[in-house]
Design a protein around this motif. Structure first.
Motif, PDB file in Angstrom:
ATOM      1  N   ALA A  93      -4.546   7.497  -3.751  1.00 50.70           N
ATOM      2  CA  ALA A  93      -5.458   7.655  -2.617  1.00 50.70           C
ATOM      3  C   ALA A  93      -6.050   6.318  -2.189  1.00 50.70           C
ATOM      4  CB  ALA A  93      -6.570   8.634  -2.978  1.00 50.70           C
ATOM      5  N   LEU A  94      -6.381   5.477  -3.170  1.00 51.90           N
ATOM      6  CA  LEU A  94      -6.922   4.160  -2.853  1.00 51.90           C
ATOM      7  C   LEU A  94      -5.877   3.327  -2.106  1.00 51.90           C
ATOM      8  CD1 LEU A  94      -9.098   1.991  -3.061  1.00 51.90           C
ATOM      9  CD2 LEU A  94      -8.204   1.406  -5.325  1.00 51.90           C
ATOM     10  N   CYS A  95      -4.641   3.383  -2.563  1.00 49.51           N
ATOM     11  CA  CYS A  95      -3.557   2.649  -1.891  1.00 49.51           C
ATOM     12  C   CYS A  95      -3.347   3.169  -0.471  1.00 49.51           C
ATOM     13  CB  CYS A  95      -2.256   2.771  -2.683  1.00 49.51           C
ATOM     14  SG  CYS A  95      -2.272   1.942  -4.287  1.00 49.51           S
ATOM     15  N   ALA A 128      -4.936  17.644  -3.326  1.00 49.47           N
ATOM     16  CA  ALA A 128      -6.358  17.716  -3.006  1.00 49.47           C
ATOM     17  C   ALA A 128      -7.080  16.456  -3.457  1.00 49.47           C
ATOM     18  CB  ALA A 128      -6.978  18.951  -3.655  1.00 49.47           C
ATOM     19  N   THR A 129      -6.739  15.967  -4.651  1.00 50.50           N
ATOM     20  CA  THR A 129      -7.352  14.732  -5.144  1.00 50.50           C
ATOM     21  C   THR A 129      -6.978  13.559  -4.250  1.00 50.50           C
ATOM     22  OG1 THR A 129      -7.215  15.565  -7.417  1.00 50.50           O
ATOM     23  CG2 THR A 129      -7.582  13.210  -7.133  1.00 50.50           C
ATOM     24  N   GLY A 130      -5.726  13.526  -3.823  1.00 50.63           N
ATOM     25  CA  GLY A 130      -5.266  12.439  -2.970  1.00 50.63           C
ATOM     26  C   GLY A 130      -5.964  12.385  -1.629  1.00 50.63           C
ATOM     27  N   PHE A 131      -6.526  13.514  -1.197  1.00 53.67           N
ATOM     28  CA  PHE A 131      -7.178  13.551   0.099  1.00 53.67           C
ATOM     29  C   PHE A 131      -8.577  12.949   0.091  1.00 53.67           C
ATOM     30  CE2 PHE A 131      -3.875  16.212   1.881  1.00 53.67           C
ATOM     31  CZ  PHE A 131      -3.901  15.811   3.204  1.00 53.67           C
ATOM     32  N   VAL A 132      -8.927  12.325  -1.014  1.00 57.41           N
ATOM     33  CA  VAL A 132     -10.160  11.537  -1.025  1.00 57.41           C
ATOM     34  C   VAL A 132      -9.945  10.218  -0.278  1.00 57.41           C
ATOM     35  CG1 VAL A 132      -9.772  10.201  -3.135  1.00 57.41           C
ATOM     36  CG2 VAL A 132     -12.096  10.909  -2.542  1.00 57.41           C
ATOM     37  N   LEU A 170     -12.477   7.072   1.082  1.00 58.29           N
ATOM     38  CA  LEU A 170     -12.422   5.688   0.621  1.00 58.29           C
ATOM     39  C   LEU A 170     -12.327   4.720   1.800  1.00 58.29           C
ATOM     40  CD1 LEU A 170      -9.962   6.086  -2.406  1.00 58.29           C
ATOM     41  CD2 LEU A 170     -12.461   5.996  -2.447  1.00 58.29           C
ATOM     42  N   VAL A 171     -11.772   5.209   2.910  1.00 62.09           N
ATOM     43  CA  VAL A 171     -11.713   4.383   4.118  1.00 62.09           C
ATOM     44  C   VAL A 171     -13.118   3.984   4.556  1.00 62.09           C
ATOM     45  CG1 VAL A 171     -11.114   4.391   6.576  1.00 62.09           C
ATOM     46  CG2 VAL A 171      -9.490   5.269   4.900  1.00 62.09           C
ATOM     47  N   GLY A 207       0.812  -1.208   0.000  1.00 61.30           N
ATOM     48  CA  GLY A 207       0.000   0.000   0.000  1.00 61.30           C
ATOM     49  C   GLY A 207       0.846   1.259   0.000  1.00 61.30           C
ATOM     50  N   ILE A 208       1.869   1.282   0.846  1.00 62.29           N
ATOM     51  CA  ILE A 208       2.778   2.428   0.904  1.00 62.29           C
ATOM     52  C   ILE A 208       3.482   2.619  -0.435  1.00 62.29           C
ATOM     53  CG2 ILE A 208       4.959   3.222   1.876  1.00 62.29           C
ATOM     54  CD1 ILE A 208       2.877   3.792   3.795  1.00 62.29           C
ATOM     55  N   LEU A 209       3.952   1.518  -1.022  1.00 68.85           N
ATOM     56  CA  LEU A 209       4.646   1.588  -2.307  1.00 68.85           C
ATOM     57  C   LEU A 209       3.711   2.129  -3.388  1.00 68.85           C
ATOM     58  CD1 LEU A 209       6.894   1.038  -4.320  1.00 68.85           C
ATOM     59  CD2 LEU A 209       6.157  -1.351  -4.384  1.00 68.85           C
ATOM     60  N   GLY A 210       2.517   1.581  -3.483  1.00 64.60           N
ATOM     61  CA  GLY A 210       1.574   2.039  -4.495  1.00 64.60           C
ATOM     62  C   GLY A 210       1.201   3.497  -4.318  1.00 64.60           C
TER      63      GLY A 210
END
Length: 314
Positions: free
Chosen positions: A172-174, A114-118, A122-123, A92-95
């Protein structure tokens, strides 16, 4: 009904403690290191491939963690009863790192961040599968609002859309998967163990890929790469520690301060000023994240009020 067996805890692993202010202080500190690392990675992406930047980052990460990997060392920390979770967290960290850095080459830092903060949104969905939580209508609505924010930022179907925008989404999913796994291990594994395995997984996998894209770095590139590794390692370490003192629902709102740091640094280093779409979309994402955190606190307080009802995060 017989009680379920308790999960074994590695000797020396500190139990979770309820100190929310300490957790908040730690998560605020982590955003400075992580934000600075991201901005430096974008700067370096102009001269090195994303895989190579990520490899340097994980190489530095692994070198920092060497004392925890040497048998006989006082810091040796590879003993674990949850190896599979460590390997999954490492993936997960790598991805998260690789896809985010790949997107930085093409996207403004504020837009990518900002996109990554989705990820916290997802959690919500992932917690159903991995933590056995039930998610109410209001939390689903909040998640939908956050996804609308992502659409506002990316504007698919318009000339402003860039295909690289999918990279921070996958990142963000990772990262959401990483947060879930971190929560599952919190209180049973030492922070140094979590970090050591994450560094090894990333370095081993990237070492098999980096030769195919290798560009000989200058000393300038190496220095910045090492800085990225040190800053991101400190940031990740502090995140792991923060989860020992407070729940994700408490920490989530304060993690958004990272947007402030990357916006300021993005302007100072690259002259990037977030446009109205990025600011508006980020507002949607942050608002939905704050509401989701609020609902999580309400849900947790209700569970704690009924002693016979076990918390799904236990």
């Amino acid at each position: 009904m017989p009680k379920a067996p308790l999960k074994a805890r590695v000797p020396g692993a500190p139990a979770r403690a309820d100190h929310p202010f300490k957790g908040i202080a730690l998560i605020l500190t982590s955003t400075i290191f992580l934000g600075t690392s991201d901005v430096t990675a974008k700067y370096l992406s102009a001269t090195l491939p994303s895989i190579e930047i990520t490899w340097i980052r994980f190489l530095t990460f692994a070198l920092i963690m060497v004392p925890a990997m040497v048998p006989g060392s006082p810091l040796f920390a590879l003993q674990t009863n949850r190896l599979s979770l460590h390997l999954l967290r490492g993936l997960g960290i790598l991805g998260s790192s690789l896809f985010f850095i790949s997107g930085l080459r093409f996207l403004p830092i504020a837009e990518a961040s900002a996109t990554g903060f989705v990820a916290p949104l997802l959690v919500t969905a992932l917690s159903i599968v991995f933590l056995g939580e039930s998610v109410g209508l209001r939390r689903w609505i909040a998640t939908g609002v956050g996804l609308i924010g992502v659409i506002i930022i990316l504007r698919p179907g318009t000339g402003a859309f860039h295909p690289a925008a999918f990279f921070p989404l996958v990142s963000a999913l990772c990262w959401a998967c990483t947060l879930i796994i971190t929560r599952m291990m919190s209180g049973t594994e030492r922070a140094i163990t979590v970090m050591a395995y994450s560094s090894m997984v990333g370095l081993v996998l990237l070492s098999g890929l980096v030769s195919s894209v290798w560009v000989t770095p200058t000393w300038h590139d190496i220095a910045f790469g090492i800085f990225i590794g040190v800053a991101s390692t400190l940031g990740q370490w502090i995140v792991v520690l923060a989860f020992r003192y407070a729940d994700a629902s408490v920490l989530a709102p304060f993690s958004y301060t990272q947007l402030l740091w990357v916006s300021i640094l993005g302007f100072l280093v690259f002259g990037e000023v977030p446009d109205v779409w990025t600011v508006t979309g980020a507002a949607f994402i942050v608002a939905s994240g704050l509401y989701t955190a609020h609902r999580e606190r309400v849900r947790r307080s209700q569970l704690l009020a009924v002693p016979a009802e076990p918390s799904p995060n236990a």
